[in-house]
Design a protein around this motif. Structure first.
Motif, PDB file in Angstrom:
ATOM      1  N   ALA A  32       0.767  -1.013  -0.092  1.00 46.82           N
ATOM      2  CA  ALA A  32       0.460   0.062   0.023  1.00 46.82           C
ATOM      3  C   ALA A  32       1.112   1.319   0.168  1.00 46.82           C
ATOM      4  N   ALA A  33       2.078   0.820   0.686  1.00 44.77           N
ATOM      5  CA  ALA A  33       2.990   2.337   0.605  1.00 44.77           C
ATOM      6  C   ALA A  33       3.443   2.571  -0.826  1.00 44.77           C
ATOM      7  N   GLN A  34       3.601   1.757  -1.641  1.00 44.51           N
ATOM      8  CA  GLN A  34       4.038   1.454  -2.442  1.00 44.51           C
ATOM      9  C   GLN A  34       2.802   2.542  -3.268  1.00 44.51           C
ATOM     10  N   MET A  35       1.451   2.005  -3.465  1.00 43.83           N
ATOM     11  CA  MET A  35       1.037   2.606  -4.485  1.00 43.83           C
ATOM     12  C   MET A  35       0.968   3.850  -3.967  1.00 43.83           C
ATOM     13  N   GLN A  36       0.709   4.477  -2.185  1.00 43.70           N
ATOM     14  CA  GLN A  36       0.293   5.647  -2.313  1.00 43.70           C
ATOM     15  C   GLN A  36       1.653   6.824  -2.472  1.00 43.70           C
ATOM     16  N   ALA A  37       2.753   5.910  -2.216  1.00 47.38           N
ATOM     17  CA  ALA A  37       4.335   6.874  -3.316  1.00 47.38           C
ATOM     18  C   ALA A  37       3.761   7.264  -4.533  1.00 47.38           C
ATOM     19  N   VAL A  38       3.244   6.229  -5.480  1.00 46.88           N
ATOM     20  CA  VAL A  38       2.841   6.528  -6.916  1.00 46.88           C
ATOM     21  C   VAL A  38       2.097   7.061  -6.840  1.00 46.88           C
ATOM     22  N   ALA A  39       0.998   7.100  -6.271  1.00 45.41           N
ATOM     23  CA  ALA A  39       0.758   8.099  -6.602  1.00 45.41           C
ATOM     24  C   ALA A  39       0.605   9.740  -6.312  1.00 45.41           C
ATOM     25  N   ALA A  40       0.837   9.719  -5.444  1.00 45.66           N
ATOM     26  CA  ALA A  40       1.598  11.061  -4.721  1.00 45.66           C
ATOM     27  C   ALA A  40       2.724  11.559  -5.920  1.00 45.66           C
ATOM     28  N   GLN A  41       3.391  10.832  -6.813  1.00 47.64           N
ATOM     29  CA  GLN A  41       4.614  10.866  -7.898  1.00 47.64           C
ATOM     30  C   GLN A  41       3.847  11.940  -8.940  1.00 47.64           C
ATOM     31  N   VAL A  42       3.067  10.660  -9.218  1.00 44.98           N
ATOM     32  CA  VAL A  42       1.776  10.389 -10.264  1.00 44.98           C
ATOM     33  C   VAL A  42       1.111  12.255 -10.582  1.00 44.98           C
ATOM     34  N   ASN A  43       0.940  12.295  -8.983  1.00 44.34           N
ATOM     35  CA  ASN A  43       0.506  13.841  -8.827  1.00 44.34           C
ATOM     36  C   ASN A  43      -1.361  14.241  -9.205  1.00 44.34           C
ATOM     37  N   TYR A  44      -1.802  13.001  -9.847  1.00 48.56           N
ATOM     38  CA  TYR A  44      -3.681  13.218 -10.694  1.00 48.56           C
ATOM     39  C   TYR A  44      -4.278  13.207  -9.248  1.00 48.56           C
ATOM     40  N   SER A  45      -5.380  13.365  -9.285  1.00 47.55           N
ATOM     41  CA  SER A  45      -6.367  13.674  -8.246  1.00 47.55           C
ATOM     42  C   SER A  45      -6.707  12.388  -7.839  1.00 47.55           C
ATOM     43  N   GLU A  46      -6.209  11.007  -8.651  1.00 43.72           N
ATOM     44  CA  GLU A  46      -6.354   9.865  -8.268  1.00 43.72           C
ATOM     45  C   GLU A  46      -5.593   9.396  -9.258  1.00 43.72           C
ATOM     46  N   THR A  47      -4.985   7.630  -8.819  1.00 48.45           N
ATOM     47  CA  THR A  47      -4.652   6.803  -9.771  1.00 48.45           C
ATOM     48  C   THR A  47      -5.455   5.342  -9.304  1.00 48.45           C
ATOM     49  N   VAL A  48      -5.877   4.598  -9.895  1.00 55.03           N
ATOM     50  CA  VAL A  48      -6.248   2.945 -10.179  1.00 55.03           C
ATOM     51  C   VAL A  48      -4.639   2.293 -10.154  1.00 55.03           C
ATOM     52  N   PHE A  49      -4.843   1.486  -8.936  1.00 60.17           N
ATOM     53  CA  PHE A  49      -4.494   0.137  -9.513  1.00 60.17           C
ATOM     54  C   PHE A  49      -5.349  -1.331  -9.946  1.00 60.17           C
ATOM     55  N   ALA A  50      -4.718  -1.632 -10.822  1.00 56.72           N
ATOM     56  CA  ALA A  50      -5.650  -3.121 -10.569  1.00 56.72           C
ATOM     57  C   ALA A  50      -5.262  -4.307 -10.764  1.00 56.72           C
ATOM     58  N   VAL A  51      -5.739  -5.574 -10.439  1.00 61.56           N
ATOM     59  CA  VAL A  51      -5.193  -7.079 -10.590  1.00 61.56           C
ATOM     60  C   VAL A  51      -6.112  -7.526 -10.998  1.00 61.56           C
ATOM     61  N   ARG A  52      -5.866  -8.478 -12.121  1.00 62.20           N
ATOM     62  CA  ARG A  52      -6.670  -9.328 -12.185  1.00 62.20           C
ATOM     63  C   ARG A  52      -6.609 -10.313 -10.744  1.00 62.20           C
ATOM     64  N   ALA A  53      -8.382 -10.731 -10.912  1.00 59.45           N
ATOM     65  CA  ALA A  53      -8.626 -11.710  -9.980  1.00 59.45           C
ATOM     66  C   ALA A  53     -10.261 -12.432 -10.304  1.00 59.45           C
ATOM     67  N   ASP A  54     -10.336 -13.772 -10.352  1.00 61.84           N
ATOM     68  CA  ASP A  54     -10.974 -14.471 -10.714  1.00 61.84           C
ATOM     69  C   ASP A  54     -11.455 -14.577 -12.409  1.00 61.84           C
ATOM     70  N   ASN A  55     -12.977 -13.378 -12.443  1.00 60.75           N
ATOM     71  CA  ASN A  55     -12.915 -13.411 -13.737  1.00 60.75           C
ATOM     72  C   ASN A  55     -12.810 -11.849 -14.012  1.00 60.75           C
TER      73      ASN A  55
END
Length: 278
Positions: A32-55
């Motif tokens: 989670a800390a990595q995702m938060q750091a990436v979102a801060a670097q991107v510096n858009y209002s949001e960054t979405v993170f997606a990982v394949r799960a089931d279907n």
């Protein structure tokens, strides 16, 4: 990780505007800390993170300062990227709290996407909170639209909706970021949605997003869903759909379309176009 982020403008108005979002798609979850750091670097209002799960896909959303439960424009951006990578389709998504879908469709002009929101709800606002919000933005009770009462509304995230009686009042919106952050974090608001009904089916909106460290969001799909659910609850004559114009006062024109079914509390469909940035 930052090099793996695709930048997408969602809810574009033709070839202009659109709210930028970061889209990261991977095979395993980062910390989670990595995702938060990436979102801060991107510096858009949001960054979405997606990982394949089931279907489908398991998704999480981060603003530059915190994780948020749901983000409409980042979901539209994700739908656009998935359509470009995998072809047109409806993609099941699971957030931290609910299962939704996003449909991505390639067009002659780029990509369009539609999200099916989480369930919607609305409730009245205590007068003390209305008064506090009016002071924050420099408004008085005379600036409110008598046809629509302020409301607490949710379409995947909580929003305070303040209907104003003129486009000029909406354009005059100003507030102190720190004071807005304190209010929104205390009350659990993703944004405060200031709206003006130009007609029964066409709204102008501005969305301060101080809770995420952003002064104003140029297009807010989650707030659009919350507004649409509230209009249905209030028996507003929406005719089954509304259009929302947002970002004009920022110089970033955005267009959101919302289809509203008749069943109280049901999800709504929020649609818009998208384009890759850079």
């Amino acid at each position: 990780m930052i090099d793996e982020v695709t930048r997408v403008a969602a809810f574009c108005a033709g070839e202009k505007g659109g709210n930028p979002a970061g889209v990261w798609i991977g095979s395993t979850w980062p910390e989670a800390a990595q995702m938060q750091a990436v979102a801060a670097q991107v510096n858009y209002s949001e960054t979405v993170f997606a990982v394949r799960a089931d279907n489908g896909w398991r998704v999480r959303y981060f603003s530059p300062e915190s994780e948020v439960p749901f983000c409409g424009h980042a979901t539209i951006a994700l739908g656009a990227v998935l359509a470009l990578q995998q072809g047109d389709g409806v993609f099941p998504l699971t957030t931290n709290h609910v299962s939704i879908t996003v449909q991505g469709t390639r067009t002659a002009d780029g990509v369009a996407a539609s999200l099916q929101s989480p369930p919607t709800s609305s409730a009245p606002v205590p007068q003390t909170l209305i008064d506090e919000a009016l002071v924050l933005f420099g408004y008085t009770a005379a600036d409110l639209d008598p046809r629509l009462a302020p409301a607490l509304a949710n379409g995947g995230a909580g929003h305070l909706i303040i209907p104003l009686n003129s486009r000029a009042a909406l354009a005059a919106m100003r507030y102190d970021l720190d004071a807005g952050r304190m209010l929104m974090l205390r009350e659990g608001f993703a944004t405060i949605a200031l709206v003006h009904a130009g007609s029964a089916q066409r709204f102008h909106a501005r969305n301060p997003f101080a809770s995420g460290g952003v002064y104003e969001d140029p297009a807010t799909g989650a707030a659009a869903a919350a507004l649409a659910g509230y209009l249905r609850d209030a028996d507003w004559p929406h005719g089954g759909a509304i259009d929302i114009v947002q970002g004009e006062d920022m110089g970033v024109p955005c267009h959101l379309h919302v289809d509203i079914g008749p069943e109280p509390g049901s999800s709504v469909q929020v649609s818009g176009s998208a384009r890759l940035i850079g």
